[in-house]
Design an enzyme around this catalytic site. Structure first.
Site, short mmCIF file in Angstrom:
data_model
loop_
_atom_site.label_atom_id
_atom_site.label_comp_id
_atom_site.label_asym_id
_atom_site.label_seq_id
_atom_site.Cartn_x
_atom_site.Cartn_y
_atom_site.Cartn_z
N CYS A 16 -16.68 13.54 4.66
CA CYS A 16 -16.80 12.23 4.87
C CYS A 16 -16.30 12.28 6.61
O CYS A 16 -15.27 11.88 6.89
CB CYS A 16 -15.45 11.50 4.39
SG CYS A 16 -15.55 11.68 2.70
N PHE B 278 0.73 -1.23 0.04
CA PHE B 278 -0.03 0.07 -0.31
C PHE B 278 0.87 1.26 0.17
O PHE B 278 1.78 1.43 0.86
CB PHE B 278 -0.96 0.08 1.37
CG PHE B 278 -1.92 -0.71 1.15
CD1 PHE B 278 -2.22 -2.28 1.14
CD2 PHE B 278 -3.29 0.00 1.20
CE1 PHE B 278 -3.44 -2.73 0.54
CE2 PHE B 278 -4.63 -0.60 0.93
CZ PHE B 278 -4.70 -1.97 0.73
N CYS C 78 -14.57 9.06 7.96
CA CYS C 78 -13.60 8.64 7.29
C CYS C 78 -12.31 8.09 8.34
O CYS C 78 -12.40 8.67 9.45
CB CYS C 78 -12.79 9.85 6.61
SG CYS C 78 -11.18 9.30 5.92
N ASP C 79 -11.95 6.74 8.20
CA ASP C 79 -11.11 6.04 9.14
C ASP C 79 -9.71 6.09 8.78
O ASP C 79 -8.84 5.23 8.99
CB ASP C 79 -11.59 4.78 9.16
CG ASP C 79 -11.64 3.83 7.94
OD1 ASP C 79 -11.37 4.35 6.84
OD2 ASP C 79 -12.01 2.76 8.04
N THR C 80 -9.30 7.20 7.75
CA THR C 80 -7.85 7.12 7.18
C THR C 80 -7.23 8.42 7.80
O THR C 80 -7.80 9.53 7.69
CB THR C 80 -7.98 7.19 5.67
OG1 THR C 80 -8.62 6.10 5.25
CG2 THR C 80 -6.43 6.91 5.11
N GLU D 215 -7.28 3.48 -5.75
CA GLU D 215 -8.52 3.60 -5.07
C GLU D 215 -8.99 5.06 -4.91
O GLU D 215 -8.39 5.72 -4.12
CB GLU D 215 -8.50 3.06 -3.64
CG GLU D 215 -8.07 1.57 -3.39
CD GLU D 215 -8.41 0.70 -2.31
OE1 GLU D 215 -8.68 1.21 -1.39
OE2 GLU D 215 -8.43 -0.52 -2.22
N HIS E 47 -9.55 -6.95 6.43
CA HIS E 47 -8.26 -6.57 7.10
C HIS E 47 -8.67 -6.43 8.88
O HIS E 47 -7.72 -6.67 9.51
CB HIS E 47 -7.31 -5.45 6.38
CG HIS E 47 -8.22 -4.25 6.22
ND1 HIS E 47 -9.44 -4.24 5.28
CD2 HIS E 47 -8.13 -3.03 6.98
CE1 HIS E 47 -9.89 -2.87 5.36
NE2 HIS E 47 -9.36 -2.18 6.23
N CYS F 277 -6.11 15.14 0.50
CA CYS F 277 -7.43 14.69 0.05
C CYS F 277 -8.21 16.13 -0.58
O CYS F 277 -8.27 16.79 0.38
CB CYS F 277 -8.25 13.71 1.10
SG CYS F 277 -9.88 13.25 0.26
S1 SF4 Z 1 -13.13 8.89 2.98
FE1 SF4 Z 1 -11.26 10.29 3.69
S2 SF4 Z 1 -9.62 9.64 2.26
FE2 SF4 Z 1 -11.85 9.08 1.16
S3 SF4 Z 1 -12.45 11.02 0.29
FE3 SF4 Z 1 -13.36 11.20 2.04
S4 SF4 Z 1 -11.95 12.20 3.45
FE4 SF4 Z 1 -10.82 11.65 1.51
#
Ligand code: SF4
Length: 221
Positions: free
Chosen positions: A47, A34, A50-52, A116, A215, A40
């Site tokens: 979001c 990855f 959002c888990d990132t 992605e 995962h 972003c």
């Molecule tokens: S989920 Fe997170 S990484 Fe994906 S578009 Fe939304 S803010 Fe950006």
């Protein structure tokens, strides 16, 4: 510990590089490196679930430095850059940074490249071997690709997919090889909303399938 070399030239803002198995969608279970880009164009206002962690670049690397990082990660995780190894370009929004030189160099090393994207901007499909689009807005630009992966927020969280009619509207006019609904993972509500996602997929029928974040089930990155 992987040593990261910093050099001059065009720079990529990278959040992290790691070896694992792809967890989601049609390629779940596939060994992958990855490459998570920082940045972003949507963000946590669009979001909120959002888990990132994509906000801050942990590494600012040129092409050679990025390739070194990827190679070292593949060596550590898989014993080398084995032909056909998946390279998952993700983010944040990877299309903001992923470009021809990086694509060409990764392919020359034998990687199959998956991207992605949130689909909010057109993606040059010639740069990748597999394109996953996971839109977070009802109106989005990239309407074709290999898989459409919609998070199903249902009644669990704010979002563009409160019900199956919304899913149908978003998918209308798109051309993807595969269509997935994926539960949204809201820890304060006790985890993924499997129940309403299963009900939605059963109501929608083919070609829709459920994507599980394997995962997280397996406890890997
Ligand atoms: S989920 Fe997170 S990484 Fe994906 S578009 Fe939304 S803010 Fe950006």
């Amino acid at each position: 510990m992987i040593e990261v070399r910093r050099m001059a030239g065009k720079k990529y803002g990278i959040r992290e590089v790691f070896a694992t198995l792809q967890g989601e969608g049609a390629q779940a279970g596939t060994p992958a490196v990855f490459l998570r880009f920082a940045g972003c164009n949507l963000g946590y206002d669009v979001c909120p679930w959002c888990d990132t962690d994509w906000v801050k670049a942990a590494y600012t690397l040129d092409l050679e430095g990025t390739l070194d990082f990827v190679r070292a990660t593949a060596e550590q995780g898989f014993g080398g850059e084995k032909p056909g190894l998946l390279l998952v370009a993700t983010g944040g929004e990877p299309s903001l940074q992923f470009d021809r030189p990086l694509s060409d160099a990764l392919r020359a090393r034998g990687y199959r490249i998956t991207m992605e994207s949130n689909g909010s901007r057109p993606v040059d499909r010639s740069l990748v071997d597999w394109l996953t689009v996971s839109p977070k807005q009802a109106q989005f630009a990239q309407k074709e690709g290999d898989e459409l992966k919609l998070l199903y927020t249902g009644g669990a969280a704010p979002g563009i997919t409160p019900d199956v009619d919304a899913v149908r509207r978003i998918a209308d006019g798109t051309r993807f090889g595969q269509y997935f609904l994926q539960p949204v993972d809201v820890p304060v509500l006790g985890g993924p909303n499997y129940g309403e996602t299963i009900a939605a997929v059963m109501e929608l029928g083919p070609p829709w399938r459920m994507s599980v974040q394997t995962h997280k089930v397996a406890g890997i990155p």
